[in-house]
Design an enzyme around this catalytic site. Structure first.
Site, PDB file in Angstrom:
ATOM      1  N   HIS A 115       9.711   6.702   1.780  1.00 34.80           N
ATOM      2  CA  HIS A 115       9.425   5.269   1.781  1.00 34.80           C
ATOM      3  C   HIS A 115      10.303   4.462   2.722  1.00 34.80           C
ATOM      4  O   HIS A 115      10.253   3.231   2.685  1.00 34.80           O
ATOM      5  CB  HIS A 115       9.589   4.696   0.368  1.00 34.80           C
ATOM      6  CG  HIS A 115       8.454   5.000  -0.548  1.00 34.80           C
ATOM      7  ND1 HIS A 115       7.289   4.276  -0.564  1.00 34.80           N
ATOM      8  CD2 HIS A 115       8.299   5.970  -1.486  1.00 34.80           C
ATOM      9  CE1 HIS A 115       6.471   4.767  -1.484  1.00 34.80           C
ATOM     10  NE2 HIS A 115       7.055   5.802  -2.049  1.00 34.80           N
ATOM     11  N   LYS A 163       9.790 -11.474  -0.989  1.00 31.43           N
ATOM     12  CA  LYS A 163      10.160 -10.055  -0.967  1.00 31.43           C
ATOM     13  C   LYS A 163      11.674  -9.953  -1.117  1.00 31.43           C
ATOM     14  O   LYS A 163      12.387 -10.965  -1.061  1.00 31.43           O
ATOM     15  CB  LYS A 163       9.695  -9.374   0.318  1.00 31.43           C
ATOM     16  CG  LYS A 163      10.084 -10.083   1.590  1.00 31.43           C
ATOM     17  CD  LYS A 163       9.466  -9.400   2.816  1.00 31.43           C
ATOM     18  CE  LYS A 163       7.989  -9.692   2.926  1.00 31.43           C
ATOM     19  NZ  LYS A 163       7.139  -8.515   2.977  1.00 31.43           N
ATOM     20  N   ARG A 164      12.145  -8.752  -1.340  1.00 25.39           N
ATOM     21  CA  ARG A 164      13.581  -8.502  -1.444  1.00 25.39           C
ATOM     22  C   ARG A 164      14.309  -9.108  -0.247  1.00 25.39           C
ATOM     23  O   ARG A 164      13.839  -9.023   0.883  1.00 25.39           O
ATOM     24  CB  ARG A 164      13.805  -6.989  -1.509  1.00 25.39           C
ATOM     25  CG  ARG A 164      15.237  -6.528  -1.538  1.00 25.39           C
ATOM     26  CD  ARG A 164      15.280  -5.030  -1.885  1.00 25.39           C
ATOM     27  NE  ARG A 164      14.470  -4.227  -0.982  1.00 25.39           N
ATOM     28  CZ  ARG A 164      14.949  -3.593   0.093  1.00 25.39           C
ATOM     29  NH1 ARG A 164      16.223  -3.687   0.418  1.00 25.39           N
ATOM     30  NH2 ARG A 164      14.152  -2.844   0.837  1.00 25.39           N
ATOM     31  N   LYS A 213      14.074  -7.707   6.771  1.00 25.08           N
ATOM     32  CA  LYS A 213      12.866  -8.440   6.366  1.00 25.08           C
ATOM     33  C   LYS A 213      12.859  -9.851   6.963  1.00 25.08           C
ATOM     34  O   LYS A 213      11.843 -10.531   6.943  1.00 25.08           O
ATOM     35  CB  LYS A 213      12.754  -8.469   4.849  1.00 25.08           C
ATOM     36  CG  LYS A 213      12.493  -7.072   4.268  1.00 25.08           C
ATOM     37  CD  LYS A 213      12.395  -7.090   2.759  1.00 25.08           C
ATOM     38  CE  LYS A 213      12.188  -5.692   2.183  1.00 25.08           C
ATOM     39  NZ  LYS A 213      10.855  -5.142   2.433  1.00 25.08           N
ATOM     40  N   THR A 236       3.511  -3.846   0.619  1.00 23.17           N
ATOM     41  CA  THR A 236       2.306  -3.964  -0.209  1.00 23.17           C
ATOM     42  C   THR A 236       1.995  -5.424  -0.531  1.00 23.17           C
ATOM     43  O   THR A 236       0.845  -5.771  -0.791  1.00 23.17           O
ATOM     44  CB  THR A 236       2.419  -3.164  -1.525  1.00 23.17           C
ATOM     45  OG1 THR A 236       3.642  -3.504  -2.179  1.00 23.17           O
ATOM     46  CG2 THR A 236       2.376  -1.671  -1.250  1.00 23.17           C
ATOM     47  N   LYS A 240      -1.692  -7.713  -0.774  1.00 18.84           N
ATOM     48  CA  LYS A 240      -2.083  -8.617  -1.858  1.00 18.84           C
ATOM     49  C   LYS A 240      -2.449  -9.984  -1.303  1.00 18.84           C
ATOM     50  O   LYS A 240      -3.427 -10.606  -1.740  1.00 18.84           O
ATOM     51  CB  LYS A 240      -0.938  -8.726  -2.873  1.00 18.84           C
ATOM     52  CG  LYS A 240      -0.613  -7.416  -3.565  1.00 18.84           C
ATOM     53  CD  LYS A 240       0.763  -7.438  -4.207  1.00 18.84           C
ATOM     54  CE  LYS A 240       1.221  -6.047  -4.591  1.00 18.84           C
ATOM     55  NZ  LYS A 240       2.654  -5.973  -4.912  1.00 18.84           N
TER      56      LYS A 240
END
Length: 831
Positions: free
Chosen positions: A375, A566-567, A572, A674, A678
């Site tokens: 991952h 998100k985290r 990111k 993911t 969504k």
């Protein structure tokens, strides 16, 4: 009026009665009905004094009663038919809440609505009584939860294995802009879904025991002891309620004794040392791994998960199979990332020491049974455990790992002579002053399949991260692009849009998301565009009302809802998003009459407690929000909101209400993502980099319906040696102005200098994640996005095309590929 499973009277409901084996049982309305009995006998409290939480528990247990016979029948069918079974091992499962999801999947909506009406219940308030299960943290755990849903819906004989953490990661709150952490005691009240299975307990042996000295728990090496894994099962309801699989969670315990001599001599705490050690093991999800003690706890957690799960899997296999050689024909074990990798050594130990097989046969069975999902491309996320810990706690496993490695390196030297560099990189052991076991290498070598989770991720995995292993075992590598369950993330989370879609194309999309492609021609239909827009407006208004009622925060649903949830991590690039907002803020300060569509920017996500820069980014976002809120010229034009305590339940509300999805990681760093799927499924338009699954999403919907920007993964890699962020500061006026504003303490007047570490990150230390390299391109994509929003009909058309193109990103499709191409597992319908 009594609400029973029969009272609806429809043919569909009659079939459900037979399916669930409930006969004439009443859900509510009489003293003998499920709800009333649970309300009275579970709580022993007068009906006038019942709390909303007690009503939630009664409803949940009533739903569990309805599914219980089907749950038993599912397991009986598997025992009778003896199919090949899939076992999914994961350190986390981010389930969210279960009540509404189980009602939806059991098709009990009509009964529930009738029940709510009769009881005049505050249904939304009741649902809020259920905490999000503290069993996961981010995308890894949410993916695992989606996979369980898909496997049950597709009637695959499958089971999940994880740990039952007493506390989740942490509860996040914001104080003076800073993240505050407090315990997430999600099991403070009983979880009505968990079923204790003490007779399935497993003994786990360790080469140490535990004592307490100086107030701290210490391992005493060379003095063997045992822990017990006590399982608790949760029902995983497939859509339609035909199959109800299980998620088995292990709780650590000790034998029912304590050291009476120590106790009688007054050492009350020391007498309970083993019990304290066991309770500590499954107390917290992800202990603080910035300390050696926290890392050691994580190491033992991972072995405990593996040892308990494999013992249970083998026990199930042996119930119906006498021949060990049938193991790969009857058992498929999927390792969700490196955390369960000790399964390689543990399965070998079982086959060698308990089954008494020879090495070659045991190794062949192990590899054919195990499969591994990678991952991450981040080196720090590829776990490596000290050899010393194996020596002290798991010496037999270390012997097995050393022998695997010896044989592996002999083979590599034969195939690649005079290439000791390759040998060193492939080795399971990282040499040095302190030797480590490379868990990703062990997972790849000890399994028959290694898959990435998006096309670009799988490619980079093969060509960079584990290049030598991919060249040695090319046939083992494959891609399985992630997906999400449309049942939770569209049908349940966005009822307005789900109704609009069903009215247009029928409800087949719920279990076959590829049918959303039927919406493509409707993107040109003015009537459908109107219905789609109305559904979006309804959802945004619901979210704004919910946010106001729960937090007091006011947002305007007529503004663009622009989200990044998100985290919190540098790669990111929440900081890049914040820089974009600073630039927009600067433009509006310098040109007060500038026409710009009103916007609300939402951020949500947690930073690891020891990740200080990530916590500073949260602080900066909150200070940015406060500064903008305090500027009268920005009112009604620009707003920033950081939503604390991001979890599944918050995502279920915010994602359907979003207009814009930010997927802006540095290209080459995000494995898949993911949340991007969504958002797409719910009609948000994506502004993002060519990274992870976003690349494939753009291919499905058409790149013209995405706002892509920035460097590609190849460009990031190629520019690594010469990239200089100062060039952008010197040559891009808006970049310079934004940074100067930050470093002038404009956003931190009471705390001068607090954001200096951001200067170090972006300029002094080279901007590793290339925020400044992509900022100008990001702003250009943002300009195109806002321009499109000014054309409502074209915006809605593109939103519909995004939904229509999201069919590939169902977890049903992903699981179908796992089942056919890795597991060789087939459906086993329950009669």
């Amino acid at each position: 009026m009594a609400v029973s499973l029969k009272s609806a009277g429809s043919e569909k409901t009659s079939k459900l009665i037979a399916q669930y084996g409930c006969g004439t049982v009443k859900f509510t309305g009489t003293e003998e009905a499920l709800y009333e009995r649970h309300l009275l006998f579970d709580n022993i409290v007068d009906a006038s004094q019942v709390t909303l939480r007690e009503r939630f528990e009664a409803v949940a247990r009533s739903v569990r009663d309805i599914l219980s016979q089907r749950w038993i029948r599912t397991e009986q069918t598997y025992d009778r038919e003896n199919p090949k079974r899939v076992y999914y091992l994961s350190i986390e499962f981010l389930l969210g809440r279960s009540l509404a999801n189980n009602i939806e999947n059991l098709l009990l909506d009509p009964i529930t609505k009738q029940f709510i009406k009769e009881k005049n219940l505050d249904w939304l308030g009741l649902l809020e009584q259920e905490p999000d299960a503290g069993l996961g943290n981010g995308g890894l755990g949410r993916l695992a939860a989606c996979f369980l849903d898909s496997m049950a819906t597709m009637q695959l004989p499958a089971m999940g294995y994880g740990l039952r953490y007493e506390y989740g990661m942490f509860k996040q709150s914001i104080k003076n802009g800073w993240q505050q952490e407090r315990p997430d005691h999600w099991l403070r009240r009983p979880d009505p879904w968990q079923i204790l299975r003490p007779r399935d307990s497993v003994e786990v042996k360790l080469n140490c025991s535990f004592n307490i000295a100086g107030g701290k728990l210490h391992a005493e090496v060379g003095k063997p002891s045992s822990l017990f894994g006590i399982p608790r099962d949760l029902p995983i309801v497939g859509y339609g309620g035909r199959t109800i699989n299980s998620l088995r969670l292990w709780v650590a315990a000790v034998p029912d004794y304590f050291d009476f001599q120590e106790f009688s001599h007054g050492d009350f705490v020391g007498a309970l040392a083993e019990k304290l050690a066991a309770e500590t093991l499954t107390r917290v999800l992800y202990p603080d791994d910035s300390t050696s003690r926290g890392q050691a706890l994580r190491f033992v957690q991972e072995y405990f998960l593996v040892a308990c799960s494999l013992a249970d899997i083998v026990r199930r296999f042996r119930r119906g199979n006498a021949d060990w050689r049938a193991l790969p024909e009857k058992v498929a074990i999927q390792l969700n990332d490196t955390h369960p990798t000790m399964a390689v050594a543990e399965l070998m130990r079982i086959l060698l020491d308990e089954a008494k097989l020879g090495w070659d046969e045991a190794w062949d069975l192990t590899r054919k049974t195990l499969a591994y999902t990678n991952h991450t491309l981040l080196p720090e996320a590829l776990e490596k455990w000290p050899v010393e810990w194996f020596e002290k706690l798991l010496p037999r496993h270390l012997e097995i790992i050393f022998e695997i490695n010896r044989r592996l390196l002999d083979d590599v030297r034969t195939r690649f002579p005079s290439d000791e560099g390759r040998v060193a990189r492939i080795s399971l052991i990282e040499e040095g002053a302190n030797k480590h076991v490379r868990m990703a290498n062990l997972a790849i070598v000890g399994s028959h399949s290694t898959n990435g989770v998006a096309a670009i991720h799988s490619q980079l995995l093969r060509t960079t991260t584990v290049k030598d292993l991919a060249e040695a075992f090319p046939e083992r590598f494959n891609n399985k692009t992630n997906g999400v369950t449309p049942r939770r993330w569209l049908l349940l989370a966005n009822p307005a849009l789900a109704r609009t879609i069903t009215d247009a194309i029928g409800d087949g999309w719920i279990t076959d998301l590829s049918q959303l492609s039927k919406l493509k021609p409707l993107a040109g239909d003015k009537s459908f565009r109107g219905s789609f827009r109305a559904a979006t407006c309804e959802t945004k208004s619901h979210f704004a009302n919910w946010l106001k009622s729960t937090s007091g925060e006011t947002v305007d649903p007529d503004t663009i809802f622009d989200c990044q949830i998100k985290r919190i991590h540098e790669y990111k690039r929440q900081l890049l998003n914040a820089l974009r907002i600073v630039v927009l803020y600067n433009r509006m300060r310098e040109h007060p009459g500038l026409e710009m569509a009103p916007r609300t920017f939402f951020f949500a996500g947690k930073a690891a407690p020891a990740y200080h820069l990530a916590k500073l980014i949260i602080k900066f976002i909150n200070n940015l929000a406060a500064t903008i809120d305090g500027d009268p010229a920005m009112r009604g034009r620009l707003k920033v909101v950081f939503l604390p305590e991001y979890n599944v339940s918050l995502a279920e509300r915010l994602i359907p209400a979003s207009d814009v999805s930010n997927q802006i990681s540095t290209a080459g760093f995000e494995a898949s993502g993911t949340s991007n799927m969504k958002f797409m499924m719910n009609g948000a338009l994506t502004i993002g980099t060519r990274d992870g699954a976003t690349i494939e999403m753009a291919q499905e919907a058409g790149e013209g319906n995405f706002f892509l920007f920035g460097l590609t993964a190849q460009q990031v890699a190629d520019s690594r040696n010469w990239y200089n962020p100062h060039w952008h500061y010197d040559n891009e006026p808006e970049t310079r102005a934004a940074l100067d504003l930050i470093f002038s303490d404009h956003f931190s007047r009471p705390e001068p200098g607090i954001f200096e570490p951001l200067r170090d990150t972006l300029l002094t230390h080279g901007d590793y994640y290339m925020h400044l390299a992509d900022l100008k391109s990001y702003l250009e994509a943002d300009r195109r996005l806002v321009e499109l929003y000014g054309n409502p009909e074209e915006w809605v058309r593109k939103a519909i095309l995004n939904v229509a193109g999201s069919g590939k990103f169902s977890s049903d499709r992903t699981i179908s590929q796992y089942a056919g191409e890795i597991w060789n597992a087939k459906p086993c319908p329950v009669n």
